[in-house]
Design an enzyme around this catalytic site. Structure first.
Site, PDB file in Angstrom:
ATOM      1  CG  ASP A 144       9.662 -33.449 127.060  1.00  0.00           C
ATOM      2  OD1 ASP A 144      10.342 -33.094 126.073  1.00  0.00           O
ATOM      3  OD2 ASP A 144       8.894 -32.680 127.668  1.00  0.00           O
ATOM      4  CG  ASP A 342      12.566 -30.529 122.239  1.00  0.00           C
ATOM      5  OD1 ASP A 342      12.642 -30.992 123.395  1.00  0.00           O
ATOM      6  OD2 ASP A 342      11.473 -30.314 121.676  1.00  0.00           O
TER       7      ASP A 342
END
Ligand SMILES: *[C@@H]1O[C@H](CO)[C@@H](O)[C@H](O)[C@H]1NC(C)=O
Ligand SMILES: *[C@@H]1O[C@H](CO)[C@@H](O)[C@H](O)[C@H]1NC(C)=O
Ligand SMILES: *[C@@H]1O[C@H](CO)[C@@H](O)[C@H](O)[C@H]1NC(C)=O
Ligand SMILES: *[C@@H]1O[C@H](CO)[C@@H](O)[C@H](O)[C@H]1NC(C)=O
Ligand SMILES: *[C@@H]1O[C@H](CO)[C@@H](O)[C@H](O)[C@H]1NC(C)=O
Length: 464
Positions: A144, A342
């Site tokens: 992440d 992201d």
């Protein structure tokens, strides 16, 4: 004789056809400069993982959590509507953090999101295998770029304090290299959200949303990413209270920019550089690698950072092209909002007026196909039933510094099935919300995060 002849011929035809399909099952080409032509059969992922035999041992293999390459079971994929709704939860979480950091001046989301809107880590995530401890134990973790601390669930953790995971729990008492971190240690002070146990050990806490969180002891141990990438004394969270939408993954690998992230901790060795490639389909693996091993054939754009948003990676989206033509969007639309890159968001989000221009241009070039109803956040969907091949306009994202990301075909459409193939972009609710470049649009690019040189790079054909 005539009968035999004709059946022989249809037999030849069958073999020819079969041969053609075998030769070019997933290959796609361009009809003109500005359209992709793709076999409809290739739109859906295979249910079998096709992993190259000679995969590079110096890179971690990235696989989709719910695809056939994932060792996490049950591998049955949740419904697409559910996945897309969870993607929106992640976006709300990102927007809310950004909004809070900007003192509420950015967006209305902080005030309007209900308190229990669901876990927000998102389920569109990809996982990698990493090893902790000595002797090494392997764990599948989510990676992440939107968070910093790396954590795995550890013993002792039982009952409802931890969610069920695929790999056995890590037992720090069985590792000869595990160390506790005391509250007074400078390492503990690297955490934003810390606490002290009764025996003065440092505790961490990370909340990804209202339902996804992890808490536990902060410790250090050897982290083995690949046989040649071994990091001694790596600081990580040994979770004893976790809940949320982590599937059966053992934890999370934090690739944000704060001091506690993997990138920052390994910066002396790797120079603050990492790159990954999200595969075109869940039936193939991509990679994640630290350091500047893969910098050839990469175009860079400046990395933007904000001191009050220390985890995130921002870049300057300046224009969008559909079918080779630049959309009439004022660059102010993008600069007002700003854009985050992201790894955990699936579908890219655009400022409302930019999305409207994209939607309109795309629809104009897709009039030959029948539109079908929206799928969750995706409002531009087509029925391809009955077609052998489809022709779809190209989409390009243009960034500051003249860098263009020609979105791979696999990143233009989100295809749950042939009768519902949807444009894989969505609008933000508010013109002041940040745009997000999601992992669908990053597919097949070698995406390079070069923090030391303050740049983000995209290299085409990074993986399959
Ligand atoms: C929010 O407030 C902090 C502290 O007052 C300040 O440093 C920061 O620049 C503000 N952020 C924005 C976007 O106004
Ligand atoms: C860490 O602290 C716990 C609790 O005090 C203790 O049982 C354990 O032995 C310590 N581990 C190490 C490696 O010092
Ligand atoms: C710190 O830990 C104690 C004991 O687990 C808990 O009661 C307290 O709420 C925690 N404080 C914070 C700020 O998390
Ligand atoms: C898609 O088209 C096929 C063939 O025309 C039709 O049978 C099917 O119902 C359509 N599906 C949707 C979701 O509209
Ligand atoms: C295609 O996918 C959509 C969304 O998941 C679903 O509503 C629809 O029933 C599916 N159609 C077929 C023919 O599988």
């Amino acid at each position: 004789m005539a009968l035999l002849h004709s059946s022989l011929c249809s037999c030849c035809a069958f073999f020819l056809l079969a041969f053609t399909f075998l030769q070019a099952p997933r290959v796609y080409g361009r009809e003109t400069e500005n359209r992709y032509v793709v076999g409809v059969r290739s739109l859906l992922p295979s249910s079998v993982c096709s992993s190259p035999r000679d995969s590079n041992p110096s890179m971690m293999k990235v696989v989709h959590r719910h695809g056939p390459c994932s060792p996490l079971s049950p591998s049955r994929k949740p419904a697409d509507v559910k996945l897309l709704n969870q993607d929106q939860d992640r976006v709300n979480w990102l927007q809310r953090q950004i909004s809070i950091a900007s003192n509420g001046t950015r967006a209305s989301l902080a005030a309007t999101i209900p308190a229990n809107s669901g876990g927000s880590i998102g389920t569109g995530n990809y996982v990698v295998k990493v090893g902790f401890g000595n002797p090494k134990n392997d764990f599948m973790v989510i990676f992440d770029t939107g968070s910093d601390i790396t954590w795995i669930q550890c013993k002792p953790c039982s009952g409802r304090n931890c969610y069920p995971q695929q790999d056995p729990l890590f037992d720090p008492s069985q590792s000869s290299t595990y160390s506790n971190i005391s509250c007074s240690s400078p390492s503990c002070k690297k955490l934003d959200s810390r606490n002290c146990s009764a025996d003065s050990r440092c505790r961490y806490k990370i909340e990804y949303g209202d339902k996804s969180q992890s808490k536990g002891f902060f410790g250090s141990d050897t982290l083995t990413l690949t046989p040649s990438d071994v990091l001694p004394n790596f600081l990580f969270g040994c979770g004893d209270q976790s809940k949320g939408l982590f599937g059966r993954a053992a934890g999370l690998l934090g690739l944000g920019r704060r001091p506690v992230s993997l990138v920052s901790q390994s910066s002396p060795k790797y120079g603050g550089v990492f790159s990954y490639c999200i595969p075109s389909t869940s039936s193939k693996p991509g990679y994640l690698t630290l350091g500047s091993r893969r910098l050839s054939n990469v175009q860079f754009t400046p990395l933007r950072t904000f001191s009050n948003l220390p985890s995130f990676y921002f870049l300057d989206l300046v224009a969008i092209k559909v079918g080779g033509k630049q959309l009439p969007i004022s660059s102010k639309v993008f600069s007002t909002a700003g854009t985050v890159l992201d790894s955990g968001t699936v579908i890219s989000r655009l400022p409302p007026s930019a999305y409207a221009a994209l939607q309109s241009a795309f629809r104009k070039q897709m009039t030959r196909y029948k539109m079908v109803p929206a799928l969750s956040i995706l409002d531009t969907c087509y029925n391809f039933t009955g077609y052998d091949t489809v022709s779809v306009p190209t989409v390009a994202l243009m960034f500051g510094g003249g860098t263009t990301l020609n979105v791979d075909f696999s990143g233009i459409l989100y295809v749950p099935n042939v009768s519902q193939a949807c444009l894989a972009f969505a609008p933000n609710g508010d013109a002041k919300d940040f745009g997000i470049i999601g992992n669908a649009q990053q597919k097949r690019f070698n995406v390079v995060y070069d923090i030391a040189n303050r740049r983000i790079g995209f290299g085409a054909n990074g993986c399959n």
